[in-house]
Design a protein around this motif. Structure first.
Motif, PDB file in Angstrom:
ATOM      1  N   PHE A 140       7.113   0.798  -3.652  1.00 55.91           N
ATOM      2  CA  PHE A 140       5.979   1.638  -4.350  1.00 55.91           C
ATOM      3  C   PHE A 140       4.670   0.246  -4.337  1.00 55.91           C
ATOM      4  CE2 PHE A 140       9.142   3.778  -6.367  1.00 55.91           C
ATOM      5  CZ  PHE A 140       9.526   4.447  -6.980  1.00 55.91           C
ATOM      6  N   GLY A 141       3.532   0.653  -3.236  1.00 55.16           N
ATOM      7  CA  GLY A 141       2.687  -0.133  -3.139  1.00 55.16           C
ATOM      8  C   GLY A 141       3.060  -1.089  -1.871  1.00 55.16           C
ATOM      9  N   LEU A 142       1.948  -1.077  -1.760  1.00 51.48           N
ATOM     10  CA  LEU A 142       1.442  -2.020  -0.530  1.00 51.48           C
ATOM     11  C   LEU A 142       0.721  -3.544  -0.584  1.00 51.48           C
ATOM     12  CD1 LEU A 142       1.135   0.396   2.512  1.00 51.48           C
ATOM     13  CD2 LEU A 142       3.016  -1.419   2.259  1.00 51.48           C
ATOM     14  N   PRO A 143       0.873  -4.768  -0.590  1.00 52.45           N
ATOM     15  CA  PRO A 143      -0.540  -5.508  -0.500  1.00 52.45           C
ATOM     16  C   PRO A 143      -1.768  -5.397   0.011  1.00 52.45           C
ATOM     17  CG  PRO A 143       1.205  -6.571   1.138  1.00 52.45           C
ATOM     18  CD  PRO A 143       1.241  -5.157   0.299  1.00 52.45           C
ATOM     19  N   ASN A 144      -2.589  -6.240  -0.515  1.00 46.84           N
ATOM     20  CA  ASN A 144      -3.887  -6.522   0.022  1.00 46.84           C
ATOM     21  C   ASN A 144      -3.734  -6.826   1.265  1.00 46.84           C
ATOM     22  OD1 ASN A 144      -5.104  -4.489  -2.456  1.00 46.84           O
ATOM     23  ND2 ASN A 144      -5.041  -5.497  -2.969  1.00 46.84           N
TER      24      ASN A 144
ATOM     25  N   ILE B  92       5.695  -1.579   8.070  1.00 45.64           N
ATOM     26  CA  ILE B  92       4.885  -0.527   8.099  1.00 45.64           C
ATOM     27  C   ILE B  92       3.407  -1.142   8.193  1.00 45.64           C
ATOM     28  CG2 ILE B  92       2.949   0.510   5.994  1.00 45.64           C
ATOM     29  CD1 ILE B  92       5.745   1.331   4.305  1.00 45.64           C
ATOM     30  N   LEU B  93       3.270  -2.437   7.390  1.00 44.74           N
ATOM     31  CA  LEU B  93       2.016  -2.813   8.010  1.00 44.74           C
ATOM     32  C   LEU B  93       1.617  -2.955  10.009  1.00 44.74           C
ATOM     33  CD1 LEU B  93       0.523  -5.190   5.220  1.00 44.74           C
ATOM     34  CD2 LEU B  93       0.828  -2.726   5.855  1.00 44.74           C
ATOM     35  N   SER B  94       2.565  -3.138  10.458  1.00 45.49           N
ATOM     36  CA  SER B  94       2.467  -3.324  11.623  1.00 45.49           C
ATOM     37  C   SER B  94       2.725  -2.494  12.760  1.00 45.49           C
ATOM     38  CB  SER B  94       3.863  -3.922  12.003  1.00 45.49           C
ATOM     39  OG  SER B  94       5.211  -3.437  12.146  1.00 45.49           O
ATOM     40  N   GLY B  95       2.824  -1.513  11.729  1.00 48.84           N
ATOM     41  CA  GLY B  95       2.728   0.440  12.786  1.00 48.84           C
ATOM     42  C   GLY B  95       4.178   0.426  12.790  1.00 48.84           C
ATOM     43  N   GLU B  96       5.194  -0.197  12.701  1.00 49.79           N
ATOM     44  CA  GLU B  96       6.605   0.037  13.759  1.00 49.79           C
ATOM     45  C   GLU B  96       7.319   0.947  12.322  1.00 49.79           C
ATOM     46  OE1 GLU B  96      10.680  -2.070  13.276  1.00 49.79           O
ATOM     47  OE2 GLU B  96       9.145  -3.920  13.383  1.00 49.79           O
ATOM     48  N   LEU B  97       6.749   1.406  11.609  1.00 48.83           N
ATOM     49  CA  LEU B  97       6.675   1.827   9.975  1.00 48.83           C
ATOM     50  C   LEU B  97       6.303   2.717   9.604  1.00 48.83           C
ATOM     51  CD1 LEU B  97       9.905   3.591   9.347  1.00 48.83           C
ATOM     52  CD2 LEU B  97       9.355   1.431   7.332  1.00 48.83           C
ATOM     53  N   LYS B  98       6.286   4.385  10.157  1.00 54.21           N
ATOM     54  CA  LYS B  98       5.359   5.491   9.786  1.00 54.21           C
ATOM     55  C   LYS B  98       5.871   5.743   7.879  1.00 54.21           C
ATOM     56  CE  LYS B  98       2.802   8.835  11.170  1.00 54.21           C
ATOM     57  NZ  LYS B  98       2.464  10.520  11.735  1.00 54.21           N
ATOM     58  N   PRO B  99       4.757   5.349   7.499  1.00 52.57           N
ATOM     59  CA  PRO B  99       5.177   5.314   5.735  1.00 52.57           C
ATOM     60  C   PRO B  99       5.283   6.866   5.170  1.00 52.57           C
ATOM     61  CG  PRO B  99       2.906   4.895   5.993  1.00 52.57           C
ATOM     62  CD  PRO B  99       3.804   4.231   7.753  1.00 52.57           C
ATOM     63  N   ASN B 100       6.160   7.135   4.850  1.00 49.48           N
ATOM     64  CA  ASN B 100       6.379   9.050   4.134  1.00 49.48           C
ATOM     65  C   ASN B 100       6.449   9.608   2.431  1.00 49.48           C
ATOM     66  OD1 ASN B 100       8.165   7.846   2.585  1.00 49.48           O
ATOM     67  ND2 ASN B 100      10.331   8.154   4.387  1.00 49.48           N
TER      68      ASN B 100
ATOM     69  N   SER C 199      -9.794   2.699  -0.790  1.00 45.67           N
ATOM     70  CA  SER C 199      -9.591   1.465  -0.876  1.00 45.67           C
ATOM     71  C   SER C 199      -9.358   0.693   0.544  1.00 45.67           C
ATOM     72  CB  SER C 199      -7.685   1.260  -1.327  1.00 45.67           C
ATOM     73  OG  SER C 199      -6.880   1.774  -0.026  1.00 45.67           O
ATOM     74  N   GLN C 200      -8.794  -0.663   0.459  1.00 48.90           N
ATOM     75  CA  GLN C 200      -9.113  -1.169   1.250  1.00 48.90           C
ATOM     76  C   GLN C 200      -8.303  -0.473   2.489  1.00 48.90           C
ATOM     77  OE1 GLN C 200      -6.898  -4.325   2.266  1.00 48.90           O
ATOM     78  NE2 GLN C 200      -8.065  -5.290   4.044  1.00 48.90           N
ATOM     79  N   LEU C 201      -7.207  -1.174   1.972  1.00 47.41           N
ATOM     80  CA  LEU C 201      -6.184  -0.181   3.200  1.00 47.41           C
ATOM     81  C   LEU C 201      -6.347   1.226   3.586  1.00 47.41           C
ATOM     82  CD1 LEU C 201      -3.263  -1.120   1.450  1.00 47.41           C
ATOM     83  CD2 LEU C 201      -3.796  -2.328   3.014  1.00 47.41           C
ATOM     84  N   GLN C 202      -7.407   1.827   3.398  1.00 47.97           N
ATOM     85  CA  GLN C 202      -8.018   2.914   3.553  1.00 47.97           C
ATOM     86  C   GLN C 202      -8.219   2.930   5.431  1.00 47.97           C
ATOM     87  OE1 GLN C 202     -11.140   5.528   2.719  1.00 47.97           O
ATOM     88  NE2 GLN C 202     -11.297   6.821   3.736  1.00 47.97           N
ATOM     89  N   SER C 203      -8.936   1.522   5.725  1.00 43.91           N
ATOM     90  CA  SER C 203      -9.752   1.746   6.659  1.00 43.91           C
ATOM     91  C   SER C 203      -8.549   0.607   7.626  1.00 43.91           C
ATOM     92  CB  SER C 203     -10.580  -0.075   6.613  1.00 43.91           C
ATOM     93  OG  SER C 203     -11.535   0.032   8.132  1.00 43.91           O
ATOM     94  N   TYR C 204      -8.122  -0.076   7.105  1.00 38.20           N
ATOM     95  CA  TYR C 204      -6.569  -0.452   7.919  1.00 38.20           C
ATOM     96  C   TYR C 204      -5.966   0.318   9.232  1.00 38.20           C
ATOM     97  CZ  TYR C 204      -2.353  -3.298   9.029  1.00 38.20           C
ATOM     98  OH  TYR C 204      -1.258  -4.181   9.409  1.00 38.20           O
ATOM     99  N   PHE C 205      -5.150   1.248   7.651  1.00 39.69           N
ATOM    100  CA  PHE C 205      -4.244   2.768   8.487  1.00 39.69           C
ATOM    101  C   PHE C 205      -5.521   3.656   9.976  1.00 39.69           C
ATOM    102  CE2 PHE C 205      -1.535   1.655   5.080  1.00 39.69           C
ATOM    103  CZ  PHE C 205      -0.457   1.520   5.569  1.00 39.69           C
TER     104      PHE C 205
END
Length: 591
Positions: free
Chosen positions: A90-94, A117-125, A145-151
């Motif tokens: 549940f959740g991801l760090p900023n 997940i953050l490295s792109g090795e695993l796609k969050p489901n 959120s800040q993660l929108q741009s990241y993903f």
């Protein structure tokens, strides 16, 4: 309240129990599909929608493979779930540009899932483990959120990630040649000279990677990651095998990345290092192997203190019954105790290395820690004390029984953890073993595992537990915190204290974790000299004197946190750093 059902597939053995969970489930008896059998794996599948949470299957399962867990709060949908009745996050760090974000939490709580997940090795489901979730849905989930741009960048392949792995001992399997060749091959930032100087790698540049020690491999791995050009850097436990000076040098390398504008994330179990290396901290809580929750981002001091207190105020979650208490023990309060063993000056020489140990004594009911640089003779001292190696000069005057846990662990036992304990732990099965060893080291969950399949942390817990189970006068531990998370380190410290006090024994512990040392020590020994050439060990002395001697030699000062009294590293050249050095107080005991 949300409920999840977890099945440990490794422990579940339906052929041996004949599906006892299904037999006793009230829902199944009412002809509901609360538990069914997977046609492929032949393992049970538990329906979280139909489960009433009665816990009968949990109690009846002979292999403790079933967990029915009520989540502590109404959580949003999970970021990722591995499958039916499997771990969910549940959740991801900023991620903050130009900052180091620390991740603090127990093993098995989702830290590896986060980096995958953050490295792109695993796609969050997003919890939909039966579907291939579109990147558009993932990006929408993090909208605003800040993660929108990241993903968005990650989905397009516009983001480069560098990962320093946890298991650096595997590096020689993938990298051939000497250290210099490796450094030249990865130096994309043109910082090779600076990084080699900071990590003190100059003396091993011509050495083959396959010939490096654990600490040398760790420093090479940190350097290789820091020299590459990337947008996001991830360091998984960068201080394992490193001594205190090397840990602070690693901090400088990682901090330099952040100060150059890079985004950095670090998983670290040494609280003093985490404090020095991070700007912000995310605490992970939950149940290892079942679910993990990423808490709100906090400043590093507030975050670590919150972890020590065991209560997340904003989330209204208590994840530890009692806070961790650091006792400040001034030398004036030390009491002389009965001598358990003493030894004369000891000397040992071999392979171009010599060690001189000052005479000393070990008292009943005390814990002595030993610290100093790598390659200075700490393990040699331990082996001489344990009788594994004989000194060239000097002797132990009073013979005592010693239980010894070596630095490097070998899992060559052919059998399960329970079989190992039956054959090697004399007190196994007693009430003392259950309360003082089995429970603190969480060995119940490992009983049916094969010893040669244990992880580094599991093997470490087992080794410390087996050592404590023996009736001895002195317990000798060489780096017992390696591979353990913060919680496990402090539980190990409490267990060692209880056993020492209950048996009127003593313990000698070699370690590099300053917070652990501060928490457990009664007295301490300082090792100094020239690593790999000549070492010297002092007599046991009070912790304050030992720390001042050691820290002055490496030019590092510590203060105590006003709230928790835990040791904190002063920034080099800061006002407190200068003030303490002027006074000759490198290790403050007052607040």
């Amino acid at each position: 309240m949300t409920r999840i059902s977890i099945l440990d597939h490794d422990r579940c053995q339906p052929k041996k129990c004949n599906y006892v969970c299904i037999e006793y489930c009230p829902g199944v008896r009412m002809e509901e599909d609360t538990i069914i059998i997977d046609s492929k794996t032949k393992k049970p599948i538990l329906s979280e929608e139909l489960c009433s949470g009665c816990g009968i299957c949990t109690n009846r399962c002979p292999f403790n493979a079933v967990s029915i867990i009520n989540l502590p709060e109404a959580l949003d949908d999970p970021i990722h779930r591995y499958g039916q009745n499997l771990f969910e996050l549940f959740g991801l760090p900023n991620i903050k540009e130009g900052s180091v974000v620390g991740i603090l939490g127990p093993n098995g709580i989702g830290k590896s899932t986060i980096i995958r997940i953050l490295s792109g090795e695993l796609k969050p489901n997003l919890g939909n483990y039966d579907e291939d979730v579109a990147w558009e849905d993932i990006i929408n989930y993090f909208k605003g959120s800040q993660l929108q741009s990241y993903f968005t960048k990650l989905s397009k392949g516009d983001l480069k990630v560098v990962h320093k792995p946890q298991m650096v001992d595997l590096l020689p399997k993938f990298v051939k040649g000497n250290v210099q060749k490796l450094m030249e091959g990865v130096d994309e930032r043109g910082a090779m000279e600076e990084v080699i100087d900071l990590l003190e790698l100059g003396s091993i540049l011509k050495r083959d990677v396959s010939k490096l020690s654990g600490g040398e491999l760790q420093r090479v791995a940190i350097a290789a990651a820091a020299l590459r050009e990337a947008d996001f850097y991830y360091f998984d436990e960068p201080t394992s095998w490193l001594d205190v000076r090397q840990r602070l040098n690693a901090v400088k390398v990682v901090r330099n990345l952040a100060e150059s504008g890079k985004s950095v994330m670090v998983i670290e179990h040494d609280l003093a290092t985490l404090d020095a290396i991070s700007d912000y901290v995310h605490i992970l809580y939950g149940q290892p192997g079942a679910y993990g929750v990423v808490s709100h981002m906090r400043g590093v001091r507030v975050g670590i203190n919150t972890y020590i207190n065991g209560f997340l105020r904003e989330e209204n979650v208590r994840f530890r019954k009692q806070p961790i208490i650091f006792d400040v023990k001034p030398p004036a309060l030390e009491i002389e105790a009965e001598v358990l063993a003493d030894y004369s000056s000891i000397k040992k020489s071999y392979d171009g290395f010599s060690l001189d140990v000052d005479e000393g004594e070990v008292q009943h009911d005390e814990i002595i820690t030993a610290f100093g640089p790598n390659g200075i003779g700490k393990t040699t001292y331990a082996k001489m004390l344990a009788g594994v190696t004989k000194p060239n000069e000097g002797k132990i005057n009073k013979k005592v029984t010693i239980a010894y846990k070596p630095q490097y662990l070998v899992s060559d036992f052919d059998g399960t953890v329970q079989e190992l304990l039956i054959t090697t732990a004399p007190t196994y099965g007693t009430n003392m073993f259950k309360t003082e060893i089995l429970k603190p080291f969480s060995l119940e969950a490992l009983m049916d595992k094969e010893v040669n399949e244990l992880s580094g942390g599991e093997l470490q817990r087992l080794s410390v537990a087996v050592t404590l189970s023996r009736e001895s006068e002195i317990y000798l531990f060489d780096e017992p915190t390696a591979f353990l998370d913060v919680e496990q380190r402090l539980k190990a410290a409490k267990a060692i204290k209880r056993v020492v006090e209950s048996r009127n024994a003593a313990a000698i512990i070699i370690d590099h974790d300053i917070v652990f040392i501060d928490y457990i020590s009664d007295r301490a020994m300082v090792f100094d000299g020239e690593p790999g050439v000549k070492g010297h060990a002092s007599s046991p002395m009070n912790l304050r004197s030992a720390m001042n001697t050691f820290l002055s030699s490496v030019g590092i000062t510590f203060r105590r946190d006003k709230e928790t009294k835990r040791p904190r590293v002063n920034k080099f050249g800061s006002y407190l750093d200068r003030k303490q050095k002027e006074k000759g107080e490198y290790y403050y005991l007052d607040s």
